[in-house]
Design a protein around this motif. Structure first.
Motif, PDB file in Angstrom:
ATOM      1  N   TYR A 215       0.835  -1.204   0.000  1.00 52.73           N
ATOM      2  CA  TYR A 215       0.000   0.000   0.000  1.00 52.73           C
ATOM      3  C   TYR A 215       0.868   1.251   0.000  1.00 52.73           C
ATOM      4  N   GLY A 216       0.398   2.270  -0.701  1.00 46.41           N
ATOM      5  CA  GLY A 216       1.078   3.563  -0.699  1.00 46.41           C
ATOM      6  C   GLY A 216       0.593   4.418   0.456  1.00 46.41           C
ATOM      7  N   TYR A 217       1.534   5.072   1.108  1.00 50.87           N
ATOM      8  CA  TYR A 217       1.210   5.951   2.237  1.00 50.87           C
ATOM      9  C   TYR A 217       1.927   7.281   2.072  1.00 50.87           C
ATOM     10  N   ALA A 218       1.366   8.289   2.718  1.00 49.41           N
ATOM     11  CA  ALA A 218       1.939   9.634   2.699  1.00 49.41           C
ATOM     12  C   ALA A 218       1.922  10.192   4.111  1.00 49.41           C
ATOM     13  N   ARG A 219       2.901  11.039   4.406  1.00 47.76           N
ATOM     14  CA  ARG A 219       2.860  11.766   5.670  1.00 47.76           C
ATOM     15  C   ARG A 219       3.424  13.157   5.480  1.00 47.76           C
ATOM     16  N   GLN A 220       2.811  14.055   6.177  1.00 48.05           N
ATOM     17  CA  GLN A 220       3.085  15.472   6.070  1.00 48.05           C
ATOM     18  C   GLN A 220       3.855  15.938   7.301  1.00 48.05           C
ATOM     19  N   CYS A 221       4.994  16.558   7.099  1.00 41.87           N
ATOM     20  CA  CYS A 221       5.728  17.232   8.173  1.00 41.87           C
ATOM     21  C   CYS A 221       5.962  16.322   9.393  1.00 41.87           C
ATOM     22  N   LYS A 222       6.409  15.103   9.152  1.00 43.67           N
ATOM     23  CA  LYS A 222       6.731  14.125  10.215  1.00 43.67           C
ATOM     24  C   LYS A 222       5.508  13.703  11.028  1.00 43.67           C
ATOM     25  N   GLY A 223       4.304  13.923  10.496  1.00 42.37           N
ATOM     26  CA  GLY A 223       3.073  13.520  11.172  1.00 42.37           C
ATOM     27  C   GLY A 223       2.810  12.035  10.965  1.00 42.37           C
ATOM     28  N   PRO A 224       1.580  11.607  11.208  1.00 42.67           N
ATOM     29  CA  PRO A 224       1.257  10.187  11.035  1.00 42.67           C
ATOM     30  C   PRO A 224       1.166   9.809   9.558  1.00 42.67           C
ATOM     31  N   TRP A 225       1.434   8.545   9.266  1.00 39.97           N
ATOM     32  CA  TRP A 225       1.292   8.036   7.911  1.00 39.97           C
ATOM     33  C   TRP A 225      -0.189   7.863   7.612  1.00 39.97           C
ATOM     34  N   ASP A 226      -0.605   8.225   6.388  1.00 42.11           N
ATOM     35  CA  ASP A 226      -1.981   8.066   5.916  1.00 42.11           C
ATOM     36  C   ASP A 226      -1.966   7.312   4.594  1.00 42.11           C
ATOM     37  N   TYR A 227      -2.897   6.378   4.449  1.00 45.03           N
ATOM     38  CA  TYR A 227      -3.052   5.660   3.184  1.00 45.03           C
ATOM     39  C   TYR A 227      -3.383   6.666   2.091  1.00 45.03           C
ATOM     40  N   ASP A 228      -2.677   6.576   0.963  1.00 47.71           N
ATOM     41  CA  ASP A 228      -2.891   7.561  -0.098  1.00 47.71           C
ATOM     42  C   ASP A 228      -3.817   7.064  -1.208  1.00 47.71           C
ATOM     43  N   GLY A 229      -4.381   5.868  -1.046  1.00 46.29           N
ATOM     44  CA  GLY A 229      -5.380   5.380  -1.990  1.00 46.29           C
ATOM     45  C   GLY A 229      -4.885   4.439  -3.066  1.00 46.29           C
ATOM     46  N   VAL A 230      -3.595   4.121  -3.083  1.00 49.68           N
ATOM     47  CA  VAL A 230      -3.076   3.214  -4.113  1.00 49.68           C
ATOM     48  C   VAL A 230      -2.479   1.966  -3.476  1.00 49.68           C
ATOM     49  N   SER A 231      -2.493   0.887  -4.249  1.00 47.45           N
ATOM     50  CA  SER A 231      -1.889  -0.366  -3.792  1.00 47.45           C
ATOM     51  C   SER A 231      -1.464  -1.176  -5.012  1.00 47.45           C
ATOM     52  N   THR A 232      -0.756  -2.255  -4.755  1.00 50.81           N
ATOM     53  CA  THR A 232      -0.289  -3.091  -5.851  1.00 50.81           C
ATOM     54  C   THR A 232      -1.427  -3.960  -6.385  1.00 50.81           C
ATOM     55  N   ILE A 233      -1.300  -4.361  -7.646  1.00 54.24           N
ATOM     56  CA  ILE A 233      -2.298  -5.221  -8.269  1.00 54.24           C
ATOM     57  C   ILE A 233      -1.981  -6.688  -8.028  1.00 54.24           C
ATOM     58  N   ASN A 234      -0.780  -6.984  -7.576  1.00 55.81           N
ATOM     59  CA  ASN A 234      -0.399  -8.346  -7.237  1.00 55.81           C
ATOM     60  C   ASN A 234       0.220  -8.344  -5.843  1.00 55.81           C
ATOM     61  N   GLU A 235       0.500  -9.515  -5.332  1.00 55.03           N
ATOM     62  CA  GLU A 235       0.983  -9.628  -3.953  1.00 55.03           C
ATOM     63  C   GLU A 235       2.482  -9.897  -3.909  1.00 55.03           C
ATOM     64  N   LEU A 236       3.071  -9.498  -2.800  1.00 52.66           N
ATOM     65  CA  LEU A 236       4.507  -9.620  -2.586  1.00 52.66           C
ATOM     66  C   LEU A 236       4.825 -10.917  -1.855  1.00 52.66           C
ATOM     67  N   CYS A 237       5.706 -11.713  -2.430  1.00 54.94           N
ATOM     68  CA  CYS A 237       6.219 -12.923  -1.793  1.00 54.94           C
ATOM     69  C   CYS A 237       7.741 -12.868  -1.854  1.00 54.94           C
ATOM     70  N   CYS A 238       8.384 -13.064  -0.707  1.00 50.34           N
ATOM     71  CA  CYS A 238       9.837 -12.966  -0.610  1.00 50.34           C
ATOM     72  C   CYS A 238      10.373 -14.112   0.235  1.00 50.34           C
ATOM     73  N   LEU A 239      11.562 -14.547  -0.095  1.00 51.40           N
ATOM     74  CA  LEU A 239      12.278 -15.493   0.744  1.00 51.40           C
ATOM     75  C   LEU A 239      13.741 -15.068   0.766  1.00 51.40           C
ATOM     76  N   ASN A 240      14.215 -14.674   1.933  1.00 48.39           N
ATOM     77  CA  ASN A 240      15.599 -14.236   2.124  1.00 48.39           C
ATOM     78  C   ASN A 240      16.022 -13.157   1.127  1.00 48.39           C
ATOM     79  N   GLY A 241      15.146 -12.181   0.920  1.00 50.58           N
ATOM     80  CA  GLY A 241      15.467 -11.050   0.059  1.00 50.58           C
ATOM     81  C   GLY A 241      15.231 -11.269  -1.415  1.00 50.58           C
ATOM     82  N   ARG A 242      14.718 -12.428  -1.785  1.00 52.34           N
ATOM     83  CA  ARG A 242      14.446 -12.719  -3.204  1.00 52.34           C
ATOM     84  C   ARG A 242      12.955 -12.710  -3.458  1.00 52.34           C
ATOM     85  N   TYR A 243      12.561 -12.016  -4.496  1.00 48.16           N
ATOM     86  CA  TYR A 243      11.163 -11.936  -4.893  1.00 48.16           C
ATOM     87  C   TYR A 243      10.816 -13.111  -5.783  1.00 48.16           C
ATOM     88  N   PHE A 244       9.615 -13.647  -5.589  1.00 50.11           N
ATOM     89  CA  PHE A 244       9.119 -14.683  -6.487  1.00 50.11           C
ATOM     90  C   PHE A 244       7.602 -14.557  -6.583  1.00 50.11           C
TER      91      PHE A 244
END
Length: 139
Positions: free
Chosen positions: A105-134
């Motif tokens: 998910y994409g997030y934004a924060r203003q002036c060191k405030g809290p992170w807020d979801y910015d409305g975008v995300s990936t179309i596929n999912e992230l899978c990793c093993l020891n730093g390698r994407y698959f």
């Protein structure tokens, strides 16, 4: 004269140390109920610390540009896919050795405030093993 120069130098140093209005962008996953940063994007200067919508829009635009509109298989300028870049960041900066079917998910924060979801995300999912994407379909 020396006192004036000292006061001026002190004032300039103080002004340089002050934070200027800044919009930060990041990419996060929800890992065991906790939001974890998997990539930081370069910050943007903004007019003031009340420009929340402007900040979110800048971050969403940057997220889409970096990911080819949310695709973890999109090849970046450094030759890595977005997924590979995120897996390396997660391993090095978060000590996350294994990630399974994580939406990013994409997030934004203003002036060191809290992170807020910015409305975008990936179309596929992230899978990793020891730093390698698959692809998660290989699970």
């Amino acid at each position: 004269m020396r006192i004036t120069a000292f006061i001026l130098a002190t004032a300039l140093a103080y002004a340089a140390a002050q934070d200027f209005p800044e919009c930060e962008c990041g990419m996060f996953i929800t890992y065991y109920g906790e939001e974890r940063l998997v990539h930081s994007l370069p910050p943007f200067s903004v007019d003031n610390c009340d420009a929340t919508l402007v900040c979110k829009n800048l971050c969403a635009k940057e997220f889409n540009a970096l990911t080819g509109s949310g695709d973890l298989n999109h090849v970046m300028g450094n030759g890595y896919t977005v997924g590979q870049e995120l897996c390396l960041y997660a391993l090095i900066n978060q000590d996350l050795t294994e990630l399974s079917q994580e939406k990013v998910y994409g997030y934004a924060r203003q002036c060191k405030g809290p992170w807020d979801y910015d409305g975008v995300s990936t179309i596929n999912e992230l899978c990793c093993l020891n730093g390698r994407y698959f692809p998660c379909s290989e699970l």
